[in-house]
Each structure stands twice: as C-alpha cells, then as structure tokens.
Scaffold this active site. Structure first.
Site, PDB file in Angstrom:
ATOM      1  N   THR A   1       1.791  26.894 -10.589  1.00 38.27           N
ATOM      2  CA  THR A   1       2.049  25.464 -10.682  1.00 38.27           C
ATOM      3  C   THR A   1       3.374  25.233 -11.404  1.00 38.27           C
ATOM      4  O   THR A   1       3.510  25.540 -12.587  1.00 38.27           O
ATOM      5  CB  THR A   1       0.915  24.748 -11.433  1.00 38.27           C
TER       6      THR A   1
ATOM      7  N   LYS B   1      -1.126  19.388  -5.835  1.00 42.78           N
ATOM      8  CA  LYS B   1      -1.704  20.052  -7.007  1.00 42.78           C
ATOM      9  C   LYS B   1      -1.418  19.246  -8.275  1.00 42.78           C
ATOM     10  O   LYS B   1      -2.305  19.075  -9.130  1.00 42.78           O
ATOM     11  CB  LYS B   1      -1.127  21.461  -7.143  1.00 42.78           C
TER      12      LYS B   1
END
Length: 281
Positions: free
Chosen positions: A98, A172
C-alpha cells in the site's frame, strides 16, 4: 497459470501468505526473496530464498512485490541487484504494497523504461493471506491485467479489476479509510459505554440482536475490541495506519477533495490501537 512462473518478494504476513497460497493452489512460487534469508523457513510449499530480487525476476514471468512501503519497493525494483537489473521485456510486476498514487506512477515509469509492466494491486483481509483469503484490487490496462489474473486468482479469494493504473491502490486507500474510521468509532463507542457502566460484551449483544443494522466490518471490530496487543505491535499497526491514511490525504489533496473524518482519525490511531480514547482505558 500453467505457463506462468510467479515469484514473491517480501515474505511478511502478506507476501508469505501469498507464497503459501500459491503452493496450496498447486502453483508454487518459482522463486522468492526476502532480506531475511530464513524467511521462507517453515512456509509450507515455499522454496528457499534466492540471493536477490534480480534472481526472482530472472526466474519468473510475474513478480509479486509485498514490501512495507514505497521506499522499499523502489529499492527492490531499482537496486543494483533489483528486479529491473534481472528483468526482460514482458515481465510483469504486481505491487501488493500500500503506497501513494504518486509512488505508483513513479514506479510504473521506472518499470516501463525496462520494458516491464507494473500493476498496482492493493490487498485486504491480510490474516487470511495464507488461506487464499485475500481480496485483490488491481489497477492497470485491461490486457495486462487479464494476462496476470491467473496468478492473482491462484492466491486470492476474489480479484477485482478496479480500472487503469492507480485504480487498485485508490480502492485500497478508500477501503482503508473506512476501516480505520470504523476502528476509531468502535473505540469511542466502547469507551462511552464503559464510562456509563456498560461493557463491550453487552454492547455487542445488543448489536447482534439487531444485526441487520450493523455493518459486517463494525460487527467484526467490536468482537475484537477486547483484544490487546503489545507496545511493539501497537507501534507497528499505528505506523501502518499513519502511512495509509497519509496516502489517502495526499490523493485527496491532488484531487481537490477534503477528508475531514480521515483528518481527525489519523492522529488518533495510536490511541485506538492502545485501547484508549479520551483518557479511558
């Protein structure tokens, strides 16, 4: 998948779980790497670590990168013995870490200079990574994503093509904003209940009796509200939250949006993971 050789770089909870899930699906990784040479020890069906990311690239068609942050991803890709040093045109790199959208674009450009495609693929449901339980949110061109889908499906519960490059990471970051805000709300609610003499079990019982009004994520987090973690784990978890929420803020600023809830939640996450809010333990 029979014609695709997959490799994994980074064998932490996510990367290690991905490697185990590939093996469970009958398509074990052709090569894996971690800065800890012993990281593959005890991971069922996972080969011993090779000496460098370059060796993973040389052995594989799809390289799954599951490191902590953008700096680590950049080093893994561009180091003297990095992925690009061992790559060939046509290789696909799937970034599972991420990171912010600026980093996704930067890393994609670096890969493109070597004829390598980068796809961004945020993942969630990390504790289920080793049981083919990840939900993978991927961004990239249709044809490149389609070519990589057999590998993604081999370790995921579900694969969602969210759109062009950056769309997987955007999804995300949005999902994480909901998750962290929910954690903060759960902590505040249980602190309020506790201050009034009502324990978490009672609050959970009430919500279970009206389950149709409770979001599954909120329900799951309230069940876990009594779970305590050590200070080292608190620091690790709150550090990840800070990184992810900072990336969401960065994207919002780029898009001209305000995220007032995220702005409030981000500095609160250390207290959320420590189980304290407003002075209540």
């Amino acid at each position: 998948m029979a014609d695709l050789r997959a490799g994994v770089i980074g064998l932490g909870m996510i990367g290690g779980g991905v490697a185990v899930s590939l093996a469970r699906s009958g398509h074990p990784a052709a090569a894996v790497f971690d800065v800890r040479p012993e990281a593959a020890d005890g991971l069922e069906g996972v080969p011993a670590c090779v000496a460098s990311p370059a060796e993973v690239a040389q052995a594989c068609d799809v390289v799954l990168v599951a490191v902590v942050d953008a700096d680590q991803a950049r080093a893994v890709l561009t180091g003297d013995d990095g992925v690009l040093a061992g790559s060939r045109p046509g290789l696909t790199v799937v970034l599972l870490s991420t990171v912010g959208l600026a980093a996704v674009r930067e890393l994609a450009d670096l890969c493109a200079g070597s004829g390598v495609t980068l796809l961004d693929a945020g993942v969630t449901n990390g504790p289920e990574a080793a049981r083919n339980g990840l939900v993978t949110m991927v961004g990239g061109p249709d044809d490149e994503v389609a070519a990589a889908v057999p590998v993604l499906e081999a370790f995921s519960r579900s694969v969602v093509h969210c759109g062009p490059l950056g769309a997987g990471m955007t999804t995300k970051l949005a999902r994480n904003a909901i998750t962290y805000a929910t954690w903060a709300a759960v902590r505040e609610a249980t602190s309020l209940a506790a201050a009034g003499g009502v324990g978490p079990a009672t609050l959970l019982r009430v919500l279970e009796q009206a389950e149709d009004t409770v979001a599954p994520l909120l329900h799951l987090q309230l069940k876990a509200v009594d779970y305590t973690i050590g200070e080292e784990q608190q620091a690790w978890a709150s550090g990840l939250a800070d990184k992810d929420l900072a990336a969401a803020q960065e994207l919002a600023a780029e898009l001209g949006l305000s995220l007032p809830i995220v702005d409030q939640v981000r500095p609160r996450m250390p207290d959320v993971y420590a189980g304290r809010l407003d002075g209540l333990d």
